[in-house]
Write an enzyme that holds these catalytic residues in place. Structure first.
Site, PDB file in Angstrom:
ATOM      1  N   CYS A  55      -5.583  -2.943   1.840  1.00  0.00           N
ATOM      2  CA  CYS A  55      -5.172  -2.960   3.825  1.00  0.00           C
ATOM      3  C   CYS A  55      -6.606  -2.979   5.043  1.00  0.00           C
ATOM      4  O   CYS A  55      -6.999  -4.255   4.931  1.00  0.00           O
ATOM      5  CB  CYS A  55      -4.481  -1.659   4.322  1.00  0.00           C
ATOM      6  N   LYS A  76      -8.877   3.015  -2.080  1.00  0.00           N
ATOM      7  CA  LYS A  76      -9.121   2.257  -1.017  1.00  0.00           C
ATOM      8  C   LYS A  76     -10.547   2.559  -0.959  1.00  0.00           C
ATOM      9  O   LYS A  76     -11.272   3.801  -0.607  1.00  0.00           O
ATOM     10  CB  LYS A  76      -8.215   2.455   0.108  1.00  0.00           C
ATOM     11  N   GLU A 121       0.843  -1.135  -0.377  1.00  0.00           N
ATOM     12  CA  GLU A 121       0.268  -0.043  -0.221  1.00  0.00           C
ATOM     13  C   GLU A 121       0.820   1.360   0.168  1.00  0.00           C
ATOM     14  O   GLU A 121       1.659   1.199   0.906  1.00  0.00           O
ATOM     15  CB  GLU A 121      -0.839  -0.165   1.336  1.00  0.00           C
TER      16      GLU A 121
END
Length: 689
Positions: free
Chosen positions: A179, A123, A54
């Site tokens: 994540c 994200k 990430e």
């Protein structure tokens, strides 16, 4: 893709990679160079896909530097450098960076291949608790102002609902999440899997805390298992800021709950791991697990929202090289090679068998069991199960009426073992010589043997097997008990059982779904536990060392070995159990089963166990594998189903499947084997030919 039997890509596998580069905070030039170096290494190893952490081009721990125009411009320049480097690399990359879209900043994963940007995934869930405050710098995916963005002179898809499908690599369709996305109750990858993604990629940074590594394992393992998918997990490593946090660079590759690869944590340098994912296995599991399709239907709206980006790689993974399978293939899929797991498996299987027999006796009101004891492997284990069941029922072991029934070819060795075993168990032991009744039957048939001719045909053999079974069933009537079957799963698969007799028919068969290789370890496990005393353990070890034989044809005078060898007739059980597992459990074609067997058995030392059962450390060449697989295919698909259509009750013990017509396996008795036999032609006779 290469049409090469020895290439993993020819059998539904794809090699994937997860990389953690050494990084420098706010230095995209350095970070891009590290990314490219690892991507080139992954390409050399034949990977089709490699994932990076990430925000890897900037580093994750930039904090408010993310709102600096100079850094954002440099990240896009770094992305261009990486993109250009992919022009000739035969793999796809997923890299992380901060990206401006409209008047917002997104934490993104960018998919690259062939010198192009294929899509950008923002994200979805931004952690804003504890040490995380991503909502301070970034916007979440659901606030995206558009579904297409202009980036580095290209108009590319933008959004969390993107799937990337690699043309030429069968079944490789992947999804990217970032994540925290996998830490929420319903991760975006759950819907992506329902939409057809077989590989789920997570670009993570994830600082390290005590116990966090184990929790990551749980998350990734369970997500891959629930989604019937592979899951690639990245993590940031050396170079991220230690102002308030530390980083361990943990990377994981899981397939349907099974760990394929994991990097050593806390490494100083860049590192990369590889996993050969069995995409066909995942597809087969989704087809087999019909509730997966139900979920697709129930979440049709979310599934329909995904967009598929199809693309081709600039060349075959590995650059046209033949890529041997890199993952370990267990030689004995029914028996774990790890001693601790093997003991756990034996314990559980044994108790499943015992519990099932206890229930059957309790429900039927029967207090006695009748069992034939040959001194061989299967009846030995069945007798041990009966003994434990009597203990559980608080009944004396003398309620086990055990009979050894020597015939024309019974050896002194097996007869001696049968007697010793019955004594060690403490059952009620009996011995019946079946030769007089067999001779009477042969006379009634007009068989040449009754006239003094040494004619050892199939009738001669089956008369003996039939007499034993007839005695057992009549003894059960006489003593108000039930006959316990001893035939195992391997014999049933190969049809190596006489129809209607003891290895096929009984009142209840405790070994019904236990393959031969597992039975041998169950017997060894009991012997090593010492629960039946030293003399009992000794006889169990003797049984394990006895060649498997039906002992129905007399041997030559003075020879201390049987005239018949089961494995000489139907092939070695260690190979046939391997074939059974992959054909029954996954429905793989014979050519893939042969590839797996070759991968497992070509190396004499690979997977060899230092115990007496497998002390030979066998090595099978491809010609051997093909020969025995042909035997399996013919016997399993063509000639043996009618025997499986009427088997007695018995417990299923493992996810390797059973052959009960009431449970796992329903098939016509008069099917042809031609399609499986035709697939055997894909297997070369020798490696490299």
């Amino acid at each position: 893709m290469q049409n090469d039997f020895f290439n993993l890509y020819s059998h539904g596998f794809a090699r994937v990679a997860v990389a953690t580069p050494r990084c420098k905070i706010a230095d995209p030039v350095f970070n891009a160079a590290q990314t490219i170096a690892l991507a080139e290494a992954a390409a050399q190893q034949g990977a089709a896909l490699v994932a990076f952490p990430e925000l890897g081009l900037s580093a994750y721990s930039c904090d408010d530097l993310f709102h600096q125009a100079a850094l954002l411009d440099a990240c896009e320049a770094g992305l261009r450098t990486v993109m250009d480097a992919t022009a000739q690399l035969p793999l796809a990359l997923v890299v992380g960076l901060p990206l401006r879209v409209g008047h917002q900043l997104f934490n993104c994963g960018v998919v690259l291949a062939g010198g192009k940007i294929l899509g950008v995934v923002p994200k979805s869930y931004l952690p804003n608790y504890g040490e995380f405050y991503e909502a301070r710098q970034f916007s979440a995916a659901d606030s995206a102002p558009c579904s297409q963005v202009d980036l580095l002179g290209q108009s590319v898809p933008f959004g969390a609902g993107l799937l990337f499908e690699v043309e030429g690599v069968a079944l490789l369709r992947f999804h990217v999440e970032i994540c925290e996305d996998v830490w929420v109750p319903i991760p975006p990858s759950s819907f992506a899997a329902l939409a057809g993604a077989t590989v789920l990629v997570n670009l993570s940074a994830s600082n390290v805390l005590v116990g966090k590594s184990g929790y990551r394992h749980q998350l990734v393992s369970q997500q891959s298992a629930r989604c019937l998918a592979a899951y690639l997990y990245t993590s940031a490593g050396r170079g991220e800021s230690s102002t308030d946090m530390a980083w361990d660079g943990q990377t994981l590759i899981y397939e349907k709950g099974d760990l394929l690869a994991e990097a050593e944590r806390f490494q100083d340098d860049s590192h990369i791991i590889y996993g050969d994912v069995d995409l066909e296995r995942l597809s087969r599991e989704r087809m087999h697990t019909t509730t997966f399709a139900q979920q697709v239907r129930h979440h049709a709206q979310q599934v329909a929202a995904f967009r598929v980006v199809r693309f081709a790689l600039p060349g075959a993974p590995g650059g046209g090289k033949t890529l041997a399978l890199g993952r370990a293939v267990e030689r004995f899929p029914y028996v774990p090679s790890d001693p601790q797991r093997r003991d756990e498996r034996c314990t559980e299987v044994y108790h499943i068998q015992v519990q099932a027999l206890v229930q059957r006796l309790s429900q039927s009101g029967m207090k006695k069991v009748i069992i034939g004891v040959s001194g061989g492997l299967d009846s030995t284990h069945a007798l041990l199960v009966c003994a434990k069941a009597m203990d559980r029922l608080k009944l004396p072991r003398t309620n086990i009426l055990a009979y050894t029934m020597p015939g024309f070819a019974t050896s002194e060795r097996t007869l001696r073992q049968a007697r010793a075993l019955m004594e060690a168990v403490g059952c009620e032991a009996h011995e019946i010589d079946i030769r007089p009744s067999c001779i009477q039957m042969l006379e009634d048939l007009g068989h040449p043997y009754a006239e003094g001719q040494e004619t050892y045909d199939i009738t001669f053999e089956n008369v003996q097997a039939g007499e034993r079974t007839s005695h057992l069933f009549r003894l059960a009537n006489f003593h108000n008990g039930i006959v316990i079957g001893t035939g195992d799963l391997s014999e049933l698969a190969l049809g190596w059982c006489t129809y209607g007799v003891g290895d096929h028919m009984s009142h209840y068969n405790v070994n019904a779904s236990v393959p031969k290789t597992l039975i041998s370890h169950l017997v060894r496990w009991v012997a090593e536990s010492g629960v039946i005393g030293t003399s009992g353990s000794d006889v169990l070890l003797q049984v394990l060392a006895t060649e498997i034989s039906p002992e129905l044809v007399p041997g030559k005078a003075g020879e201390d070995k049987p005239a018949q060898s089961t494995e000489s007739s139907i092939g070695p059980y260690e190979l046939q159990d391997f074939n059974l597992y992959y054909i029954l459990r996954y429905g793989f074609a014979p050519s893939k089963v042969a590839f797996l067997a070759w991968s497992a058995w070509k190396d004499r030392e690979q997977g060899a166990w230092p115990d007496a059962v497998h002390a030979s450390r066998n090595q099978y060449m491809l010609a051997d594998i093909k020969k025995h697989l042909a035997t399996f295919v013919y016997r399993f698909f063509k000639i043996s189903q009618f025997k499986r259509s009427c088997v007695p009750n018995g417990p299923k013990v493992g996810n390797g499947g059973s052959l009960s017509p009431r449970g796992d396996w329903r098939a016509p008795s008069d099917a042809e084997a031609v399609v499986w036999q035709a697939d055997l032609d894909r297997i070369p006779d020798e490696a490299g030919k």
